[in-house]
Design a protein around this motif. Sequence first.
Motif, PDB file in Angstrom:
ATOM      1  N   LEU A   1       6.954  -0.057  25.110  1.00  0.00           N
ATOM      2  CA  LEU A   1       6.147  -0.538  23.987  1.00  0.00           C
ATOM      3  C   LEU A   1       5.299  -1.734  24.389  1.00  0.00           C
ATOM      4  N   THR A   2       5.906  -2.748  24.933  1.00  0.00           N
ATOM      5  CA  THR A   2       5.177  -3.985  25.228  1.00  0.00           C
ATOM      6  C   THR A   2       4.191  -3.826  26.378  1.00  0.00           C
ATOM      7  N   GLU A   3       4.448  -2.875  27.302  1.00  0.00           N
ATOM      8  CA  GLU A   3       3.596  -2.732  28.474  1.00  0.00           C
ATOM      9  C   GLU A   3       2.626  -1.564  28.372  1.00  0.00           C
ATOM     10  N   ALA A   4       2.473  -0.994  27.189  1.00  0.00           N
ATOM     11  CA  ALA A   4       1.493   0.080  27.008  1.00  0.00           C
ATOM     12  C   ALA A   4       0.092  -0.451  27.301  1.00  0.00           C
ATOM     13  N   ARG A   5      -0.712   0.340  28.010  1.00  0.00           N
ATOM     14  CA  ARG A   5      -2.063  -0.084  28.370  1.00  0.00           C
ATOM     15  C   ARG A   5      -2.996   0.052  27.163  1.00  0.00           C
ATOM     16  N   THR A   6      -3.750  -0.993  26.901  1.00  0.00           N
ATOM     17  CA  THR A   6      -4.629  -0.995  25.725  1.00  0.00           C
ATOM     18  C   THR A   6      -6.089  -1.215  26.075  1.00  0.00           C
ATOM     19  N   GLY A   7      -6.409  -1.424  27.318  1.00  0.00           N
ATOM     20  CA  GLY A   7      -7.802  -1.696  27.674  1.00  0.00           C
ATOM     21  C   GLY A   7      -8.064  -1.408  29.118  1.00  0.00           C
ATOM     22  N   ILE A   8      -9.163  -1.913  29.608  1.00  0.00           N
ATOM     23  CA  ILE A   8      -9.568  -1.698  30.992  1.00  0.00           C
ATOM     24  C   ILE A   8      -8.705  -2.561  31.919  1.00  0.00           C
ATOM     25  N   GLY A   9      -8.332  -1.977  33.036  1.00  0.00           N
ATOM     26  CA  GLY A   9      -7.566  -2.735  34.022  1.00  0.00           C
ATOM     27  C   GLY A   9      -6.104  -2.860  33.646  1.00  0.00           C
ATOM     28  N   SER A  10      -5.579  -4.069  33.762  1.00  0.00           N
ATOM     29  CA  SER A  10      -4.143  -4.303  33.589  1.00  0.00           C
ATOM     30  C   SER A  10      -3.766  -4.820  32.207  1.00  0.00           C
ATOM     31  N   GLN A  11      -4.663  -4.782  31.259  1.00  0.00           N
ATOM     32  CA  GLN A  11      -4.375  -5.295  29.925  1.00  0.00           C
ATOM     33  C   GLN A  11      -3.247  -4.499  29.279  1.00  0.00           C
ATOM     34  N   ARG A  12      -2.212  -5.224  28.798  1.00  0.00           N
ATOM     35  CA  ARG A  12      -1.049  -4.598  28.161  1.00  0.00           C
ATOM     36  C   ARG A  12      -0.974  -5.033  26.704  1.00  0.00           C
ATOM     37  N   TYR A  13      -0.271  -4.223  25.914  1.00  0.00           N
ATOM     38  CA  TYR A  13      -0.253  -4.442  24.474  1.00  0.00           C
ATOM     39  C   TYR A  13       0.241  -5.824  24.091  1.00  0.00           C
TER      40      TYR A  13
ATOM     41  N   ASP B   1       0.555  -8.619  25.892  1.00  0.00           N
ATOM     42  CA  ASP B   1       0.192  -9.737  26.769  1.00  0.00           C
ATOM     43  C   ASP B   1      -0.082 -11.020  25.986  1.00  0.00           C
ATOM     44  N   ASP B   2      -0.594 -10.882  24.777  1.00  0.00           N
ATOM     45  CA  ASP B   2      -0.973 -12.061  23.990  1.00  0.00           C
ATOM     46  C   ASP B   2      -0.208 -12.164  22.674  1.00  0.00           C
ATOM     47  N   GLY B   3       1.021 -11.630  22.645  1.00  0.00           N
ATOM     48  CA  GLY B   3       1.858 -11.788  21.459  1.00  0.00           C
ATOM     49  C   GLY B   3       1.565 -10.822  20.329  1.00  0.00           C
ATOM     50  N   ALA B   4       1.007  -9.649  20.651  1.00  0.00           N
ATOM     51  CA  ALA B   4       0.641  -8.696  19.599  1.00  0.00           C
ATOM     52  C   ALA B   4       1.851  -8.131  18.880  1.00  0.00           C
ATOM     53  N   LEU B   5       2.984  -7.976  19.574  1.00  0.00           N
ATOM     54  CA  LEU B   5       4.157  -7.378  18.938  1.00  0.00           C
ATOM     55  C   LEU B   5       4.703  -8.262  17.826  1.00  0.00           C
ATOM     56  N   LEU B   6       4.767  -9.574  18.058  1.00  0.00           N
ATOM     57  CA  LEU B   6       5.255 -10.481  17.028  1.00  0.00           C
ATOM     58  C   LEU B   6       4.306 -10.488  15.827  1.00  0.00           C
ATOM     59  N   GLU B   7       3.021 -10.440  16.088  1.00  0.00           N
ATOM     60  CA  GLU B   7       2.054 -10.360  14.991  1.00  0.00           C
ATOM     61  C   GLU B   7       2.256  -9.070  14.198  1.00  0.00           C
ATOM     62  N   PHE B   8       2.504  -7.982  14.894  1.00  0.00           N
ATOM     63  CA  PHE B   8       2.743  -6.701  14.233  1.00  0.00           C
ATOM     64  C   PHE B   8       3.987  -6.780  13.356  1.00  0.00           C
ATOM     65  N   ALA B   9       5.064  -7.362  13.897  1.00  0.00           N
ATOM     66  CA  ALA B   9       6.305  -7.476  13.141  1.00  0.00           C
ATOM     67  C   ALA B   9       6.125  -8.353  11.905  1.00  0.00           C
ATOM     68  N   THR B  10       5.429  -9.454  12.065  1.00  0.00           N
ATOM     69  CA  THR B  10       5.199 -10.354  10.938  1.00  0.00           C
ATOM     70  C   THR B  10       4.389  -9.664   9.843  1.00  0.00           C
ATOM     71  N   ALA B  11       3.407  -8.863  10.268  1.00  0.00           N
ATOM     72  CA  ALA B  11       2.568  -8.163   9.294  1.00  0.00           C
ATOM     73  C   ALA B  11       3.352  -7.121   8.514  1.00  0.00           C
ATOM     74  N   HIS B  12       4.460  -6.633   9.076  1.00  0.00           N
ATOM     75  CA  HIS B  12       5.240  -5.597   8.396  1.00  0.00           C
ATOM     76  C   HIS B  12       6.509  -6.124   7.743  1.00  0.00           C
ATOM     77  N   ALA B  13       6.820  -7.403   7.942  1.00  0.00           N
ATOM     78  CA  ALA B  13       8.028  -7.959   7.344  1.00  0.00           C
ATOM     79  C   ALA B  13       7.790  -8.277   5.857  1.00  0.00           C
ATOM     80  N   PRO B  14       8.817  -8.090   5.022  1.00  0.00           N
ATOM     81  CA  PRO B  14      10.089  -7.430   5.328  1.00  0.00           C
ATOM     82  C   PRO B  14       9.917  -5.918   5.373  1.00  0.00           C
ATOM     83  N   ALA B  15      10.795  -5.271   6.114  1.00  0.00           N
ATOM     84  CA  ALA B  15      10.732  -3.812   6.230  1.00  0.00           C
ATOM     85  C   ALA B  15      12.131  -3.281   6.493  1.00  0.00           C
ATOM     86  N   SER B  16      12.426  -2.135   5.934  1.00  0.00           N
ATOM     87  CA  SER B  16      13.703  -1.495   6.207  1.00  0.00           C
ATOM     88  C   SER B  16      13.707  -0.960   7.635  1.00  0.00           C
ATOM     89  N   ALA B  17      14.886  -0.568   8.104  1.00  0.00           N
ATOM     90  CA  ALA B  17      14.994  -0.030   9.463  1.00  0.00           C
ATOM     91  C   ALA B  17      14.118   1.213   9.617  1.00  0.00           C
TER      92      ALA B  17
END
Length: 396
Positions: A333-345, A347-363
């Motif tokens: 999940l965290t290392e999925a390629r999202t752009g040109i070259g070595s850019q990973r999903y 790299d700049d804290g996108a997962l925490l932003e995603f989680a915050t945007a969906h909180a609260p959420a059931s399992a």
Amino acid sequence: MTGDVDFRELDDLFENAPCGFLSLSPDGRIARVNTTLCGWLDRSQQSLLGAQFTSLLTAGGRIHYETHFAPMLQMSGELDAISVDLVRADDSRLPVFVDANAKTDAAGNVVLIRVAVQDARERRSYEKELLEERRRAERERARVGVLAATLQRALLPPSLSPPSGLDAAAYHHPASSDEVGGDFYDLFPLSSTQWGFFLGDVSGKGAAAAAVTSLTRYTLRSAAVYDPDPIAVLHNLDTVLSHEYHGDDPHFCTVIFGVLTKREDTSSQSGGWDVELASGGHPPALLLRADGTAGYVSTAGGQFVGILSEAHFVSARCQLGPCDTLVLYTDGLTEARTGIGSQRYDDDGALLEFATAHAPASAADIVAALEQLLAGFGSGLDDDTAILALGAPPDR
């Protein structure tokens, strides 16, 4: 070299060339045919002269000639490598490639059609063998895919059966349909008030990784029965992997192992859960809170399991109150390629932003959201990915 032309040699070249030659009148009748083609067809020159060229074709070939080949020859003046079957004297088929061009007069009218015929029997046989080999390879690939999928399913729990007061959901994305990956997870009872869980990623792929994954899952479950302390469980796994896989064939894994302990709270029916977990080099778990915030459960400093002589593991504690959800994931999940070259999903804290945007959420809701996120990566998702979410439902 003289300017004299030996017409006998030219005639011999025409008659005995390694390919068939014909000359056709504008109406498609055979005006001349060489000995080579007569031999292929087992017909005499006398029987072919004056006959329609289409009489040498199969029924399907005649239709194609009249509707496609002849009009094309009239318009462009040539045909290149047309595949047809000629009919021999015994009604057997002779596969050939036909090339033709038209001779025209000053007014552009066709006065002669020159036809060259190449024997395609060996080529056709080769193509059939190639097609059969391709089909065999596809069947083998399908068989390998079924075996890989079956083995992969055997390394994951068929379903999650959480206790009362706990919601659980999981998702596994295999990067390849014909190769077993090393991602794994599980949720299982330790006592009437405690449940164990883990999620991890074994190095490598294929049968070797599957064997290590199977051993890892068995060891984690067995070790937790004797001593459910997460740090002790990881040390036990480290000892087993180091003993079984060392020297020139080392195998290791990253893993989070945790224990859920039921909290008794007379003020609510759910009570919630106390969570103690330990990490061996694995990405930190996410905690989505009921108040709409999200954060990592820090286990920084935990080292890989099974490869270091004195591995160090780190534990942490948190609580799951009503509407809180704990999310574990692998680095696919965290290392999925999202752009040109070595850019990973992440790299700049996108997962925490995603989680915050969906909180609260059931399992179930957060796993569904992450599954949709993974689907959006397309070919950028080139590694196996596993997700396990554990949540306390709201008070009833």
